[in-house]
Write a protein that holds these residues in place. Structure first.
Motif, PDB file in Angstrom:
ATOM      1  N   LEU A 301       0.830  -1.207   0.000  1.00 18.48           N
ATOM      2  CA  LEU A 301       0.000   0.000   0.000  1.00 18.48           C
ATOM      3  C   LEU A 301       0.867   1.261   0.000  1.00 18.48           C
ATOM      4  N   HIS A 308       0.991   5.825  -7.273  1.00 12.50           N
ATOM      5  CA  HIS A 308      -0.273   6.478  -7.647  1.00 12.50           C
ATOM      6  C   HIS A 308      -0.164   7.992  -7.511  1.00 12.50           C
ATOM      7  N   TYR A 358      -3.836   9.626   1.150  1.00  8.98           N
ATOM      8  CA  TYR A 358      -5.001   8.774   0.912  1.00  8.98           C
ATOM      9  C   TYR A 358      -5.861   8.590   2.152  1.00  8.98           C
ATOM     10  N   ILE A 378     -15.502   4.708  -4.961  1.00 15.55           N
ATOM     11  CA  ILE A 378     -14.197   4.036  -4.969  1.00 15.55           C
ATOM     12  C   ILE A 378     -13.152   4.841  -4.198  1.00 15.55           C
ATOM     13  N   GLY A 379     -13.173   6.153  -4.379  1.00 14.25           N
ATOM     14  CA  GLY A 379     -12.205   7.008  -3.697  1.00 14.25           C
ATOM     15  C   GLY A 379     -12.358   6.934  -2.186  1.00 14.25           C
ATOM     16  N   SER A 382     -11.270   3.507  -0.904  1.00 11.04           N
ATOM     17  CA  SER A 382      -9.805   3.389  -0.847  1.00 11.04           C
ATOM     18  C   SER A 382      -9.252   4.125   0.367  1.00 11.04           C
ATOM     19  N   GLN A 383      -9.855   5.269   0.726  1.00 13.56           N
ATOM     20  CA  GLN A 383      -9.430   5.986   1.919  1.00 13.56           C
ATOM     21  C   GLN A 383      -9.669   5.154   3.177  1.00 13.56           C
ATOM     22  N   VAL A 385      -9.749   1.870   3.291  1.00 12.76           N
ATOM     23  CA  VAL A 385      -8.773   0.774   3.268  1.00 12.76           C
ATOM     24  C   VAL A 385      -7.421   1.247   3.805  1.00 12.76           C
ATOM     25  N   PHE A 386      -6.956   2.409   3.336  1.00  9.71           N
ATOM     26  CA  PHE A 386      -5.692   2.950   3.818  1.00  9.71           C
ATOM     27  C   PHE A 386      -5.762   3.255   5.315  1.00  9.71           C
TER      28      PHE A 386
END
Length: 540
Positions: A301, A308, A358, A378-379, A382-383, A385-386
């Motif tokens: 990550l 990314h 993120y 999705i954004g 993903s935040q 998840v991080f």
């Protein structure tokens, strides 16, 4: 409903307070296990060997000129003059106070000033670069970087890696601040790069970063081809000048000869191993990598965040600088040398800092998240998840750090080396108090005994060395015997290593030629020379 998580000044002071508390916390364990230089050697030979050279740098002299000569010609060139100079200066206040012989105090000063403090400065600089202390991310990143097990482990010894990490991050900082303008910040970065190279050689691995940085200037038409060439030469010139400034005694040919001979030897040891060939490769490094820097998913990550960020993030230049810095040093650490945790710290900290981009700026509205289509979220996902990855990894780091902290705080308790010393002294009681010459392995505790002389070497022993020194007592660690007799181990010099293995085989069976075994336990063996044994032990 959304809740803002911003308070610029508050998060700066919280981050700073965290660093101050962190500094204080390490004082107690950094005093432990340093009653004398011999005890320091038991726990960390890399500290005990250069320590006398630092003392020589600040020893009383007959004149100012002689004092300056002692300070500059320190004669131990492994880590460069900046490391030794700062170490010596940090100890100077102890001299007029009459405390320079308090080894416990000396070691806590060196460990705190040379290892802990520069690391804290590095962390605050990275937090400023990536968050500007503008949100809760500042505190999160501060806690994350300070909790990395490799960072915590590095805080427990006096070594140049924190200084090198700070200098490396300063190169990144000034290049990013320059923003492809190729002004004064570009040349300051070159100076930091030269200091880094002059301290431990790490600065040379910025070659890819500088090449890409110059090419970016060319492609966006900030530089012509001719100006690119001139800017590159200018960077090299400033870097070389800083390198010489960091090691001013290199102007003397005799010093240069010794310095570069030592650097050549160190390179061989770094790439091949210390007397035996070390296993290398990413898969071999992986267990230590994940143990010191986090599990595989977390590392992926961090790498994803940096890559990314080159494509999407507003800090694109910073991410480019970090990834081009990470690649050469990572290749060196994972594939060219035997992995050591401290080698990757200058890469890990900048790489992990990219993950902050993120994290959400605000607490997400989970109710609207559940009602909206997946493709639109999705954004946010993903935040999340991080965020979860950082929280979980930070928790795992903390557990590991607490265990490590208390292990260092209590490291003298039940230490086999200290126990072995008491047992060995008891066995050697028949010997006289004068004129005994003792060999001891480096990690064997043997403080200075009146009229007894001790010697220790890092290299493997052989009969030629033992006979040339004519020791009356040999103290050999069982672990060294295991290390050099392990099936499959190969020496860098097969011929000399074969001689050493012959000696260690005899030691393992208790049959060293010319010596009698008088004591053995799981930690070590004590041998006495035949004539000494006949005189003092045979009638026992």
């Amino acid at each position: 409903m959304k809740m803002a998580l911003k308070n610029s000044s508050a998060f700066f002071w919280l981050s700073l307070l965290t660093c101050v508390c962190y500094f204080i916390v390490f004082i107690a364990p950094n005093r432990v296990g340093a009653k004398n230089i011999e005890m320091v050697a038991v726990f960390e030979p890399d500290e005990s060997v250069p320590l006398p050279y630092v003392f020589d740098m600040i020893a009383p002299a007959d004149s100012v000129k002689q004092a300056l000569i002692n300070f500059a010609f320190y004669e131990y060139y492994f880590y460069g003059f900046p490391y030794f100079a700062v170490s010596a200066v940090s100890l100077l206040p102890l001299v007029p106070l009459g405390l320079i012989n308090d080894i416990s105090l000396v070691m806590v000063v060196l460990r705190q000033v040379i290892s802990v403090l520069p690391m804290l400065m590095t962390v605050l600089l990275l937090v400023y670069m990536t968050t500007g202390f503008k949100s809760y991310k500042s505190l999160v990143l501060t806690l994350l970087l300070l909790s990395i097990p490799a960072v915590v482990r590095n805080n427990f010894w006096w070594h140049p890696d924190s200084m090198v990490t700070l200098l490396s991050v300063l190169v990144i900082y000034f290049l990013n601040k320059d923003e492809l303008r190729f002004g004064s910040n570009f040349y300051i970065a070159a100076v930091m790069c030269g200091f880094s190279a002059g301290t431990k050689g790490i600065g040379f691995y910025f070659f890819l970063t500088i090449a890409v940085y110059l090419l970016l200037g060319f492609f966006i038409k900030k530089l012509s081809l001719w100006k690119l060439f001139l800017m590159g030469l200018g960077f090299i010139a400033c870097m070389f000048a800083a390198y010489l400034f960091a090691n001013p005694t290199l102007v003397y040919s005799g010093v240069r000869k010794d310095y570069f001979a030592l650097m050549e030897r160190q390179s061989v040891e770094l790439y091949s191993g210390y007397w035996v060939l070390y296993p290398k490769g990413f898969l071999i490094s992986l267990p230590d990598l994940t143990g010191y820097f986090g599990n595989g998913l977390f590392l992926l990550l961090a790498l994803f965040a940096c890559v990314h960020g080159i494509v999407k993030d507003k800090n694109r230049l910073l991410n480019i600088i970090i990834i081009t810095w990470a690649i050469p040093l990572s290749v060196l650490v994972f594939w060219i040398t035997n992995f050591k945790f401290q080698y990757w710290i200058p890469v890990a900290l900048p790489l992990f800092s990219t993950m902050m981009a993120y994290l959400p700026d605000e607490v997400p509205d989970f109710r609207s998240l559940l009602k909206s289509p997946f493709s639109k979220n999705i954004g946010i996902i993903s935040q999340i998840v991080f965020s979860l990855a950082i929280v979980l990894q930070l928790s795992a780091f903390t557990v590991s750090d607490v265990q490590r902290y208390f292990s260092y705080l209590n490291k003298t308790q039940d230490k086999p080396a200290l126990q072995f010393y008491d047992l060995a002294v008891d066995v050697l009681k028949p010997l006289p108090d004068t004129g005994i010459f003792v060999y001891r392995d480096v990690r064997m505790y043997f403080p200075r005994t009146a009229n007894w002389t001790t010697e220790a070497v890092f290299k493997p022993l052989d009969y030629d060395y033992i006979r040339s020194r004519d020791f009356e007592v040999l103290m050999v660690m069982q672990q060294r015997i295991y290390d050099y007799l392990t099936p499959g181990v190969q020496g860098i010099n097969p011929e000399s290593f074969a001689r050493s293995q012959l000696f260690y085989r005899d030691a393992d069976t208790g049959d060293i030629e010319g010596y009698q075994l008088v004591f053995r336990n799981h930690f070590g063996l004590v041998f006495v020379r035949d004539d000494i044994y006949q005189e003092y032990f045979s009638q026992k």
